[in-house]
Design a protein around this motif. Structure first.
Motif, short mmCIF file in Angstrom:
data_model
loop_
_atom_site.label_atom_id
_atom_site.label_comp_id
_atom_site.label_asym_id
_atom_site.label_seq_id
_atom_site.Cartn_x
_atom_site.Cartn_y
_atom_site.Cartn_z
N ALA A 46 -9.69 -6.99 29.90
CA ALA A 46 -8.30 -6.58 30.02
C ALA A 46 -7.74 -6.07 28.71
O ALA A 46 -6.88 -5.20 28.68
N ALA A 47 -8.23 -6.64 27.59
CA ALA A 47 -7.63 -6.33 26.30
C ALA A 47 -8.30 -5.18 25.58
O ALA A 47 -7.77 -4.66 24.61
N GLY A 48 -9.51 -4.77 26.00
CA GLY A 48 -10.21 -3.70 25.30
C GLY A 48 -10.78 -4.19 24.00
O GLY A 48 -11.09 -5.37 23.84
N TYR A 49 -10.93 -3.28 23.03
CA TYR A 49 -11.58 -3.62 21.78
C TYR A 49 -10.60 -3.68 20.62
O TYR A 49 -10.99 -3.60 19.47
N ASP A 50 -9.31 -3.84 20.90
CA ASP A 50 -8.31 -3.83 19.84
C ASP A 50 -7.95 -5.23 19.38
O ASP A 50 -6.94 -5.44 18.71
N ARG A 51 -8.73 -6.21 19.72
CA ARG A 51 -8.46 -7.58 19.31
C ARG A 51 -9.76 -8.23 18.86
O ARG A 51 -10.85 -7.77 19.18
N ASP A 52 -9.62 -9.34 18.13
CA ASP A 52 -10.80 -10.09 17.73
C ASP A 52 -11.16 -11.11 18.79
O ASP A 52 -10.32 -11.51 19.62
N ILE A 53 -12.40 -11.57 18.77
CA ILE A 53 -12.90 -12.52 19.75
C ILE A 53 -12.47 -13.94 19.41
O ILE A 53 -12.24 -14.77 20.29
N HIS A 54 -12.34 -14.24 18.14
CA HIS A 54 -12.00 -15.61 17.73
C HIS A 54 -10.55 -15.92 18.04
O HIS A 54 -9.75 -15.02 18.32
#
Length: 255
Positions: A46-54
């Motif tokens: 839902a968030a795509g790649y514009d956020r970190d996983i941690h």
């Protein structure tokens, strides 16, 4: 100004020993219910790649350690990361960056926590992952890796052997090699631990600047990230970093 020491990482089974268990529970309950934390831990579909996983982890004041050492001691609780260690910061960033470039297959090597972090990130982003571990890695770690849905197997007696095999597999399959510590975006991801410390000290401790950060050192991925983070927040000229290494594997101290 009061002296402020920092132990960025503390294992879960040590919480009660240092008298911070209930404080951690209450702090985590408060922090993890904030919208920003919920959003950061949401699925990347839902968030795509514009956020970190941690996730953002609590910074907890330890009264027992502060009393014992005669200075203010805060604990950065990265044992609460979804994969169980700080390594999700850097490896999550590396896997996220690979996915953003269209990479579908990841190959890595690990002795334990790095593999778990990579596996968590790969699962979150829907990537195929192969992790090679040395025979010294406990079987429970191998089982956890497989539990993430990745391919994981033993090769060699030491991490160097496992890493050489991972490089070979990467070259044969075209998978992206993600190094557990010697990689720029791994360092950049690990730098976020300092960003969070600075933000929380500003919000909860009047913006006090620590005298020293005490942390661990293995391959050097964390300390490189911490040094980058110190520069990012303007603390590079004022905050010392003290590294602790395992006896028998103290390559940094010996160098």
């Amino acid at each position: 100004m009061s002296k402020v020491s920092r132990v960025p990482f503390l294992w879960k089974n040590s919480l009660q020993q240092w008298g911070v268990g209930q404080h951690v529970h209450n702090t985590c309950r408060r922090l993890t219910t904030s919208p920003s934390i919920r959003e950061n831990s949401a699925s990347s579909s839902a968030a795509g790649y514009d956020r970190d996983i941690h996730i953002k982890t609590p910074l907890v004041y330890s009264n027992p350690l502060s009393t014992r050492l005669g200075c203010d001691v805060w604990l950065k609780m990265d044992c609460l990361q979804p994969s169980g260690s700080f390594k999700l910061r850097g490896l999550g960033r590396a896997v996220k960056n690979a996915a953003a470039r269209g990479i579908k297959r990841i190959v890595s090597s690990s002795g334990g926590n790095a593999g778990l972090a990579t596996a968590h990130a790969a699962r979150e982003l829907g990537l195929d992952l192969t992790v090679v571990v040395p025979k010294s890695t406990p079987e429970v770690i191998l089982d956890k890796l497989k539990g993430y849905g990745c391919t994981a197997f033993y090769h060699g007696d030491a991490w160097d052997d496992a890493n050489a095999k991972a490089i070979e597999i990467s070259q044969e399959t075209g998978g992206e090699l993600v190094h557990p510590f010697d990689q720029q975006d791994v360092w950049e991801g690990n730098a976020t631990v300092v960003h969070e410390i600075a933000s929380d000290l500003k919000q909860y401790a009047g913006g006090v600047v620590p005298d020293v950060i005490v942390t661990v050192c293995g391959g050097g991925g964390l300390v490189n990230g911490i040094l980058m983070g110190l520069e990012d927040v303007g603390w590079d000229d004022s905050v010392r970093v003290v590294l602790c290494e395992t006896i028998g594997a103290s390559s940094m101290a010996q160098s």
